[in-house]
Design a protein around this motif. Structure first.
Motif, PDB file in Angstrom:
ATOM      1  N   ASN A  69      44.608  35.489  31.383  1.00 35.68           N
ATOM      2  CA  ASN A  69      45.651  35.213  32.427  1.00 35.68           C
ATOM      3  C   ASN A  69      46.373  36.677  32.976  1.00 35.68           C
ATOM      4  N   GLY A  70      46.808  37.697  32.746  1.00 31.69           N
ATOM      5  CA  GLY A  70      46.924  38.606  33.458  1.00 31.69           C
ATOM      6  C   GLY A  70      46.186  39.144  34.547  1.00 31.69           C
ATOM      7  N   LEU A  71      45.007  39.181  34.421  1.00 31.74           N
ATOM      8  CA  LEU A  71      43.742  39.650  34.696  1.00 31.74           C
ATOM      9  C   LEU A  71      43.522  38.866  35.944  1.00 31.74           C
ATOM     10  N   ALA A  72      43.394  37.389  35.448  1.00 32.55           N
ATOM     11  CA  ALA A  72      42.920  36.304  36.543  1.00 32.55           C
ATOM     12  C   ALA A  72      44.240  36.757  37.642  1.00 32.55           C
ATOM     13  N   ASP A  73      45.301  36.629  37.087  1.00 33.06           N
ATOM     14  CA  ASP A  73      46.611  36.823  38.042  1.00 33.06           C
ATOM     15  C   ASP A  73      46.283  37.744  39.414  1.00 33.06           C
ATOM     16  N   PHE A  74      45.775  38.877  38.819  1.00 37.12           N
ATOM     17  CA  PHE A  74      46.299  40.086  39.396  1.00 37.12           C
ATOM     18  C   PHE A  74      44.721  39.903  40.682  1.00 37.12           C
ATOM     19  N   LEU A  75      44.243  39.740  40.160  1.00 33.14           N
ATOM     20  CA  LEU A  75      43.046  39.474  40.641  1.00 33.14           C
ATOM     21  C   LEU A  75      43.012  38.380  42.029  1.00 33.14           C
ATOM     22  N   ALA A  76      43.501  37.329  42.046  1.00 36.52           N
ATOM     23  CA  ALA A  76      43.842  36.415  43.128  1.00 36.52           C
ATOM     24  C   ALA A  76      45.249  37.261  43.944  1.00 36.52           C
ATOM     25  N   GLY A  77      45.857  37.853  42.855  1.00 39.69           N
ATOM     26  CA  GLY A  77      46.940  38.516  44.303  1.00 39.69           C
ATOM     27  C   GLY A  77      46.819  39.690  45.404  1.00 39.69           C
ATOM     28  N   ILE A  78      45.791  40.434  44.517  1.00 39.69           N
ATOM     29  CA  ILE A  78      44.655  40.974  45.435  1.00 39.69           C
ATOM     30  C   ILE A  78      43.710  40.941  46.153  1.00 39.69           C
ATOM     31  N   ILE A  79      42.863  39.530  46.059  1.00 44.08           N
ATOM     32  CA  ILE A  79      42.706  38.826  47.049  1.00 44.08           C
ATOM     33  C   ILE A  79      43.559  38.717  48.043  1.00 44.08           C
ATOM     34  N   ALA A  80      43.901  37.070  47.530  1.00 45.42           N
ATOM     35  CA  ALA A  80      45.017  36.892  49.281  1.00 45.42           C
ATOM     36  C   ALA A  80      45.736  38.127  49.499  1.00 45.42           C
ATOM     37  N   LYS A  81      45.885  38.948  48.867  1.00 43.41           N
ATOM     38  CA  LYS A  81      46.633  40.107  49.836  1.00 43.41           C
ATOM     39  C   LYS A  81      45.713  40.661  50.818  1.00 43.41           C
ATOM     40  N   TYR A  82      45.080  40.962  50.680  1.00 44.45           N
ATOM     41  CA  TYR A  82      44.077  41.297  51.168  1.00 44.45           C
ATOM     42  C   TYR A  82      42.403  40.827  52.207  1.00 44.45           C
TER      43      TYR A  82
END
Length: 59
Positions: free
Chosen positions: A8-21
């Motif tokens: 879950n932590g990795l999925a949240d991190f990847l979702a945040g990075i994708i949304a940011k960039y």
């Protein structure tokens, strides 16, 4: 610990990075993958045709 909780932590991190960039990466203007794969398939078929044609001429 639940298996889903481990990722879950990795999925949240990847979702945040994708949304940011996502806007900076301009994902909407990427080429259509269907056209790319069709072109690759046509190139492969053409190479095979040329090989067979060359063998037939040599025989």
């Amino acid at each position: 610990m639940n298996y889903n909780d481990e990722w879950n932590g990795l999925a949240d991190f990847l979702a945040g990075i994708i949304a940011k960039y996502a806007e900076k990466m301009d994902l909407d203007n990427l080429p259509d993958p269907d056209k790319y794969y069709k072109r690759k398939q046509m190139e492969s078929m053409y190479r095979q045709y040329m090989k067979l044609s060359a063998k037939k001429r040599a025989a």
